[in-house]
Design a protein around this motif. Structure first.
Motif, mmCIF file in Angstrom:
data_model
loop_
_atom_site.group_PDB
_atom_site.id
_atom_site.type_symbol
_atom_site.label_atom_id
_atom_site.label_comp_id
_atom_site.label_asym_id
_atom_site.label_seq_id
_atom_site.Cartn_x
_atom_site.Cartn_y
_atom_site.Cartn_z
ATOM 1 N N THR A 234 0.831 -1.311 0.062
ATOM 2 C CA THR A 234 -0.031 -0.140 -0.032
ATOM 3 C C THR A 234 0.943 1.296 -0.094
ATOM 4 O O THR A 234 0.248 2.428 -0.170
ATOM 5 C CB THR A 234 -0.883 0.111 1.171
ATOM 6 O OG1 THR A 234 -0.143 -0.275 2.506
ATOM 7 C CG2 THR A 234 -2.008 -1.156 1.121
ATOM 8 N N LYS A 235 2.018 1.150 0.208
ATOM 9 C CA LYS A 235 3.038 2.280 -0.097
ATOM 10 C C LYS A 235 3.353 2.658 -1.356
ATOM 11 O O LYS A 235 4.175 3.541 -1.767
ATOM 12 C CB LYS A 235 4.238 2.061 0.836
ATOM 13 C CG LYS A 235 3.878 2.101 2.450
ATOM 14 C CD LYS A 235 5.427 1.790 3.160
ATOM 15 C CE LYS A 235 4.897 1.995 4.595
ATOM 16 N NZ LYS A 235 6.184 1.680 5.483
ATOM 17 N N VAL A 236 3.193 1.676 -2.369
ATOM 18 C CA VAL A 236 3.473 1.756 -3.789
ATOM 19 C C VAL A 236 2.434 2.782 -4.444
ATOM 20 O O VAL A 236 1.160 2.501 -4.073
ATOM 21 C CB VAL A 236 3.569 0.276 -4.476
ATOM 22 C CG1 VAL A 236 3.634 0.629 -5.805
ATOM 23 C CG2 VAL A 236 4.582 -0.341 -3.878
ATOM 24 N N GLN A 237 2.791 3.460 -5.266
ATOM 25 C CA GLN A 237 1.862 4.408 -5.699
ATOM 26 C C GLN A 237 0.915 3.727 -6.801
ATOM 27 O O GLN A 237 1.375 2.967 -7.775
ATOM 28 C CB GLN A 237 2.645 5.659 -6.684
ATOM 29 C CG GLN A 237 1.768 6.471 -7.287
ATOM 30 C CD GLN A 237 2.377 7.637 -8.154
ATOM 31 O OE1 GLN A 237 3.837 7.376 -8.441
ATOM 32 N NE2 GLN A 237 1.884 8.361 -8.878
ATOM 33 N N ALA B 255 -3.924 -4.377 -2.821
ATOM 34 C CA ALA B 255 -3.249 -5.128 -2.116
ATOM 35 C C ALA B 255 -3.583 -6.358 -1.584
ATOM 36 O O ALA B 255 -3.079 -7.500 -1.575
ATOM 37 C CB ALA B 255 -2.668 -4.099 -0.854
ATOM 38 N N LEU B 256 -4.892 -6.393 -1.229
ATOM 39 C CA LEU B 256 -5.748 -7.652 -0.764
ATOM 40 C C LEU B 256 -5.845 -8.539 -2.212
ATOM 41 O O LEU B 256 -5.579 -9.699 -1.892
ATOM 42 C CB LEU B 256 -6.991 -7.422 -0.242
ATOM 43 C CG LEU B 256 -6.920 -6.684 1.058
ATOM 44 C CD1 LEU B 256 -8.344 -6.204 1.553
ATOM 45 C CD2 LEU B 256 -6.284 -7.647 2.200
ATOM 46 N N ALA B 257 -6.098 -7.936 -3.251
ATOM 47 C CA ALA B 257 -6.193 -8.893 -4.499
ATOM 48 C C ALA B 257 -4.961 -9.647 -4.638
ATOM 49 O O ALA B 257 -4.948 -10.739 -4.858
ATOM 50 C CB ALA B 257 -6.382 -7.859 -5.629
ATOM 51 N N ILE B 258 -3.827 -8.792 -4.613
ATOM 52 C CA ILE B 258 -2.353 -9.306 -4.649
ATOM 53 C C ILE B 258 -2.096 -10.500 -3.603
ATOM 54 O O ILE B 258 -1.634 -11.636 -4.024
ATOM 55 C CB ILE B 258 -1.387 -8.422 -4.479
ATOM 56 C CG1 ILE B 258 -1.408 -7.230 -5.864
ATOM 57 C CG2 ILE B 258 0.118 -9.003 -4.475
ATOM 58 C CD1 ILE B 258 -0.524 -6.162 -5.514
#
Length: 200
Positions: A84-87, A94-97
């Protein structure tokens, strides 16, 4: 902004939906959004509605809401924080990943610069996958050195083999981060019995 007001929840599973669960703690029901991997644990044979469970939690506070995100363990939560720190990567992506890839697989993908694996996750296209690899690589290398199994540093059982191969590449003039990623990728391809020479 982020706030760790609630870092862990232990309570009774009240209900389970497609992307979340309600955990009852001392008479209060907390809505917790989870990855498919964590929800599988929550609804598994040894769990299910009425069972007690403990989840690592990340609390996101916004002007218009407070959301809780629950994880099977702290490693998955650490990855959620990193992602979640990635633009361009919000909580949903993030949850999907984390639904598509285990922490180990995710670590191997980042260290091996394998964007195709990341695009398996819903909402992650080639461009975003490249950005994730670029922004997380150094951070993952740092964590892989400390916790190789959790972050997927290498599939080689003998750390000396990996370290020797990395040292060899560094001595040849390659940056340590590049050397680490290359050796991790080679180890994943060649297997556990790979020699130093083969890895290099």
């Amino acid at each position: 902004w982020y706030n760790s007001m609630i870092a862990k929840l232990t309570g009774i599973i009240d209900s389970i939906s497609e992307d979340s669960a309600v955990i009852e703690v001392a008479g209060v029901g907390y809505l917790v959004f989870c990855s498919a991997r964590t929800l599988k644990l929550v609804s598994g044979d040894s769990a299910g509605v009425g069972s007690e469970i403990s989840l690592a939690v990340e609390t996101h506070v916004r002007e218009d809401h407070i959301h809780l995100y629950g994880f099977a363990n702290s490693t998955e939560r650490d990855w959620f924080k990193l992602l979640t720190k990635v633009q361009g990567v919000g909580a949903k992506v993030a949850l999907a990943i984390l639904s598509a890839l285990s922490p180990k697989d995710l670590g191997d993908a980042v260290l091996g610069e394998d964007k195709s694996i990341l695009t398996r996750a819903q909402g992650v296209g080639p461009r975003l996958a490249v950005r994730i690899l670029s922004e997380l690589r150094d951070k993952v290398v740092e964590r892989a050195v400390v916790r190789p199994i959790e972050f997927g540093a290498s599939s080689v059982d003998e750390p000396a083999t990996t370290n020797d191969a990395i040292s060899a590449l560094v001595n040849l003039g390659y940056p340590r981060v590049d050397a680490y990623g290359a050796v991790a990728h080679a180890a994943q391809q060649l297997g556990q019995k790979a020699t130093v020479e083969a890895l290099v």
